[in-house]
Scaffold this motif. Structure first.
Motif, PDB file in Angstrom:
ATOM      1  N   ASP A  57      39.102   4.565 -38.666  1.00  0.00           N
ATOM      2  CA  ASP A  57      40.087   3.676 -39.195  1.00  0.00           C
ATOM      3  C   ASP A  57      40.467   2.802 -38.001  1.00  0.00           C
ATOM      4  OD1 ASP A  57      39.829   5.316 -41.388  1.00  0.00           O
ATOM      5  OD2 ASP A  57      41.646   6.525 -40.670  1.00  0.00           O
ATOM      6  N   ASP A  58      40.447   2.680 -36.854  1.00  0.00           N
ATOM      7  CA  ASP A  58      40.967   1.676 -36.135  1.00  0.00           C
ATOM      8  C   ASP A  58      40.062   0.667 -36.249  1.00  0.00           C
ATOM      9  OD1 ASP A  58      43.447   2.013 -34.828  1.00  0.00           O
ATOM     10  OD2 ASP A  58      42.443   2.825 -32.857  1.00  0.00           O
ATOM     11  N   GLU A 106      38.411  -0.556 -38.972  1.00  0.00           N
ATOM     12  CA  GLU A 106      38.791  -1.313 -40.039  1.00  0.00           C
ATOM     13  C   GLU A 106      39.806  -2.092 -39.907  1.00  0.00           C
ATOM     14  OE1 GLU A 106      36.658  -1.158 -42.365  1.00  0.00           O
ATOM     15  OE2 GLU A 106      35.549   0.226 -41.335  1.00  0.00           O
ATOM     16  N   PRO A 107      39.647  -3.513 -40.517  1.00  0.00           N
ATOM     17  CA  PRO A 107      40.678  -4.399 -40.695  1.00  0.00           C
ATOM     18  C   PRO A 107      41.746  -3.708 -41.284  1.00  0.00           C
ATOM     19  CG  PRO A 107      38.871  -5.317 -41.823  1.00  0.00           C
ATOM     20  CD  PRO A 107      38.525  -4.304 -41.207  1.00  0.00           C
ATOM     21  N   ASP A 108      43.158  -4.102 -40.890  1.00  0.00           N
ATOM     22  CA  ASP A 108      44.164  -3.749 -41.803  1.00  0.00           C
ATOM     23  C   ASP A 108      44.601  -4.710 -42.927  1.00  0.00           C
ATOM     24  OD1 ASP A 108      45.594  -5.548 -40.381  1.00  0.00           O
ATOM     25  OD2 ASP A 108      46.808  -4.068 -39.085  1.00  0.00           O
ATOM     26  N   GLU A 109      45.538  -4.470 -43.605  1.00  0.00           N
ATOM     27  CA  GLU A 109      45.952  -5.367 -44.776  1.00  0.00           C
ATOM     28  C   GLU A 109      46.316  -6.740 -44.040  1.00  0.00           C
ATOM     29  OE1 GLU A 109      45.911  -5.168 -47.924  1.00  0.00           O
ATOM     30  OE2 GLU A 109      44.691  -3.322 -47.510  1.00  0.00           O
ATOM     31  N   TRP A 110      46.928  -6.925 -42.857  1.00  0.00           N
ATOM     32  CA  TRP A 110      47.477  -8.067 -42.161  1.00  0.00           C
ATOM     33  C   TRP A 110      46.142  -8.906 -41.818  1.00  0.00           C
ATOM     34  CZ3 TRP A 110      51.379 -11.112 -41.951  1.00  0.00           C
ATOM     35  CH2 TRP A 110      51.497 -12.061 -41.041  1.00  0.00           C
ATOM     36  N   ASP A 111      45.208  -8.089 -41.101  1.00  0.00           N
ATOM     37  CA  ASP A 111      44.280  -8.848 -40.870  1.00  0.00           C
ATOM     38  C   ASP A 111      43.317  -9.368 -41.949  1.00  0.00           C
ATOM     39  OD1 ASP A 111      44.445  -8.320 -38.111  1.00  0.00           O
ATOM     40  OD2 ASP A 111      43.337  -6.478 -38.263  1.00  0.00           O
ATOM     41  N   LYS A 112      43.213  -8.817 -43.151  1.00  0.00           N
ATOM     42  CA  LYS A 112      42.637  -8.986 -44.255  1.00  0.00           C
ATOM     43  C   LYS A 112      42.981 -10.311 -44.834  1.00  0.00           C
ATOM     44  CE  LYS A 112      41.039  -4.741 -45.738  1.00  0.00           C
ATOM     45  NZ  LYS A 112      41.265  -3.623 -46.796  1.00  0.00           N
TER      46      LYS A 112
END
Length: 67
Positions: free
Chosen positions: A16-17, A19-25
């Motif tokens: 999970d770490d 993977e880009p989070d919503e902010w990064d996306k």
């Protein structure tokens, strides 16, 4: 919890770490993430850390906004 279950949980957290989070996306979707020099971003972040006020970092903020 068995050792096998702990290993699975640890592996899932590590996956999970990566993977880009919503902010990064959102940032990557603008196309600006690839054009912003890392040193300019570091200067902006350092200025804010030191002064705790974005208004006092206008020069650094302007330099880090190529988009």
């Amino acid at each position: 919890m068995s050792n096998e279950e702990k290993d699975k949980t640890t592996q899932t957290a590590q996956d999970d770490d990566d993977e880009p989070d919503e902010w990064d996306k959102r940032i990557f979707s603008t196309g600006c993430a690839d054009t912003q020099p890392a040193d300019e971003n570091a200067k902006m972040t350092d200025c804010y850390y030191d002064k705790k006020d974005w208004r006092q970092c206008k020069k650094e903020v302007s330099a880090s906004l190529p988009c």
